[in-house]
Design a protein around this motif. Sequence first.
Motif, PDB file in Angstrom:
ATOM      1  N   HIS A  56       0.861  -1.176   0.000  1.00  0.00           N
ATOM      2  CA  HIS A  56       0.000   0.000   0.000  1.00  0.00           C
ATOM      3  C   HIS A  56       0.903   1.233   0.000  1.00  0.00           C
ATOM      4  CE1 HIS A  56      -3.309  -2.736   1.375  1.00  0.00           C
ATOM      5  NE2 HIS A  56      -2.261  -3.380   1.864  1.00  0.00           N
ATOM      6  N   THR A  57       0.442   2.310  -0.595  1.00  0.00           N
ATOM      7  CA  THR A  57       1.311   3.482  -0.715  1.00  0.00           C
ATOM      8  C   THR A  57       0.546   4.787  -0.576  1.00  0.00           C
ATOM      9  OG1 THR A  57       2.895   4.638  -2.162  1.00  0.00           O
ATOM     10  CG2 THR A  57       1.079   3.475  -3.221  1.00  0.00           C
ATOM     11  N   ASP A  58       1.261   5.804  -0.101  1.00  0.00           N
ATOM     12  CA  ASP A  58       0.713   7.157  -0.031  1.00  0.00           C
ATOM     13  C   ASP A  58       1.269   8.009  -1.162  1.00  0.00           C
ATOM     14  OD1 ASP A  58       3.337   7.447   0.714  1.00  0.00           O
ATOM     15  OD2 ASP A  58       2.927   8.310   2.688  1.00  0.00           O
ATOM     16  N   GLY A  59       1.949   7.360  -2.110  1.00  0.00           N
ATOM     17  CA  GLY A  59       2.544   8.070  -3.231  1.00  0.00           C
ATOM     18  C   GLY A  59       3.997   8.433  -3.000  1.00  0.00           C
ATOM     19  N   LYS A  60       4.459   8.305  -1.761  1.00  0.00           N
ATOM     20  CA  LYS A  60       5.850   8.633  -1.431  1.00  0.00           C
ATOM     21  C   LYS A  60       6.614   7.372  -1.017  1.00  0.00           C
ATOM     22  CE  LYS A  60       4.738  13.353   0.057  1.00  0.00           C
ATOM     23  NZ  LYS A  60       4.781  14.319   1.190  1.00  0.00           N
ATOM     24  N   THR A  61       6.120   6.708  -0.005  1.00  0.00           N
ATOM     25  CA  THR A  61       6.702   5.443   0.450  1.00  0.00           C
ATOM     26  C   THR A  61       5.593   4.396   0.473  1.00  0.00           C
ATOM     27  OG1 THR A  61       6.307   6.042   2.769  1.00  0.00           O
ATOM     28  CG2 THR A  61       8.463   6.593   1.837  1.00  0.00           C
ATOM     29  N   ILE A  89      11.798   3.014   1.765  1.00  0.00           N
ATOM     30  CA  ILE A  89      12.253   3.116   0.378  1.00  0.00           C
ATOM     31  C   ILE A  89      11.228   3.928  -0.419  1.00  0.00           C
ATOM     32  CG2 ILE A  89      12.857   1.825  -1.701  1.00  0.00           C
ATOM     33  CD1 ILE A  89      13.461  -0.575   0.084  1.00  0.00           C
ATOM     34  N   PRO A  90      11.659   4.915  -1.199  1.00  0.00           N
ATOM     35  CA  PRO A  90      10.711   5.649  -2.060  1.00  0.00           C
ATOM     36  C   PRO A  90       9.950   4.663  -2.939  1.00  0.00           C
ATOM     37  CG  PRO A  90      12.830   6.756  -2.008  1.00  0.00           C
ATOM     38  CD  PRO A  90      13.034   5.438  -1.314  1.00  0.00           C
ATOM     39  N   VAL A  91       8.657   4.905  -3.116  1.00  0.00           N
ATOM     40  CA  VAL A  91       7.818   3.927  -3.806  1.00  0.00           C
ATOM     41  C   VAL A  91       8.295   3.635  -5.222  1.00  0.00           C
ATOM     42  CG1 VAL A  91       6.185   5.666  -4.659  1.00  0.00           C
ATOM     43  CG2 VAL A  91       5.433   3.298  -4.307  1.00  0.00           C
ATOM     44  N   ASP A  92       8.896   4.617  -5.900  1.00  0.00           N
ATOM     45  CA  ASP A  92       9.348   4.376  -7.271  1.00  0.00           C
ATOM     46  C   ASP A  92      10.646   3.566  -7.336  1.00  0.00           C
ATOM     47  OD1 ASP A  92      10.963   6.345  -6.228  1.00  0.00           O
ATOM     48  OD2 ASP A  92      10.948   7.602  -8.022  1.00  0.00           O
TER      49      ASP A  92
END
Length: 216
Positions: A56-61, A89-92
Motif C-alpha cells: 500500500h502506498t501514499d505516493g511517497k513510500t 524506500i521511495p515507492v518508485d
Amino acid sequence: MSDVFNTLNHVNVNEHIEKKNGLSYLSWAWAWGEVKKRFPAATYTIYEDAGGKFYHTDGKTCWVKTGVTIDGLEHVEYLPVMDFKNKSIPVDQVTSFDVNKAIQRSLTKACARHGLGLYVYAGEDLPEESVDKTKAVSKKAPARAETADKKAQVKPEEEKQLPDKYITAIKANLKKGGIDENMFLKHYGKKTFKDLSMDDIHDMKGRSYEEMRNWA
C-alpha cells in the motif's frame, strides 16, 4: 492471559534470533512453524490494495499489511517497506524483493502479537517464564556489570573491518556480474571495501546482478 498467548509467550526463541543493524529478527519460516505445531488451524493473510498489489502506498513510500489468525482471533501488523538501513524506500524504487522481505517481517511480528517472541521486540533477552526465574539474580547483579557489558559491545574499528578473503570474493562477484566497484560502494555509503559490514554482505546476497547494475 489467553491460552494462545500464554503458550506462545513462553517459547524460548533465543537460538533463532538474527541481529541486523542493531535490531533483532526471527525467521518467518521458523516462527510460522512454531505456531502451526501448537495451533494447526492457524492461518495468515497478506492484504492487497485495491489494485491487487501486495503493498500500500501514499505516493511517497509504501508499507505492507498482514494478519495472523489463531483460534478465531486475528492480529494485524503494518510494516514499512525498508532498505538495509531500515529506512523507508521511495515507492518508485521499491522492488518485489523489498516487498517480499517486508511481508515476511510483518508476518513474524503478527505472530509476536500472539505472544511468540514478543519479548524480542520489547528489547528483552528472555521469555517471560525465564525472566521470572532469574529476577532474584538480576536484582543482585552489581551496577558495574552493565558498564562492562556496554564496553564489550564497543569494538575497535579494526575489528569491524572485513577480512581480505571476503573482499576478494566480493570483488570477484562484482566483476562476474559486470558491476562497477565504485557504484557498489557508493550504494552502501562506504569509501572502501574494508568499511563494508557483514550486514552489507548479507544484503548484497539477496540482490540480483541486474538490480545492482541499476544502482547507477
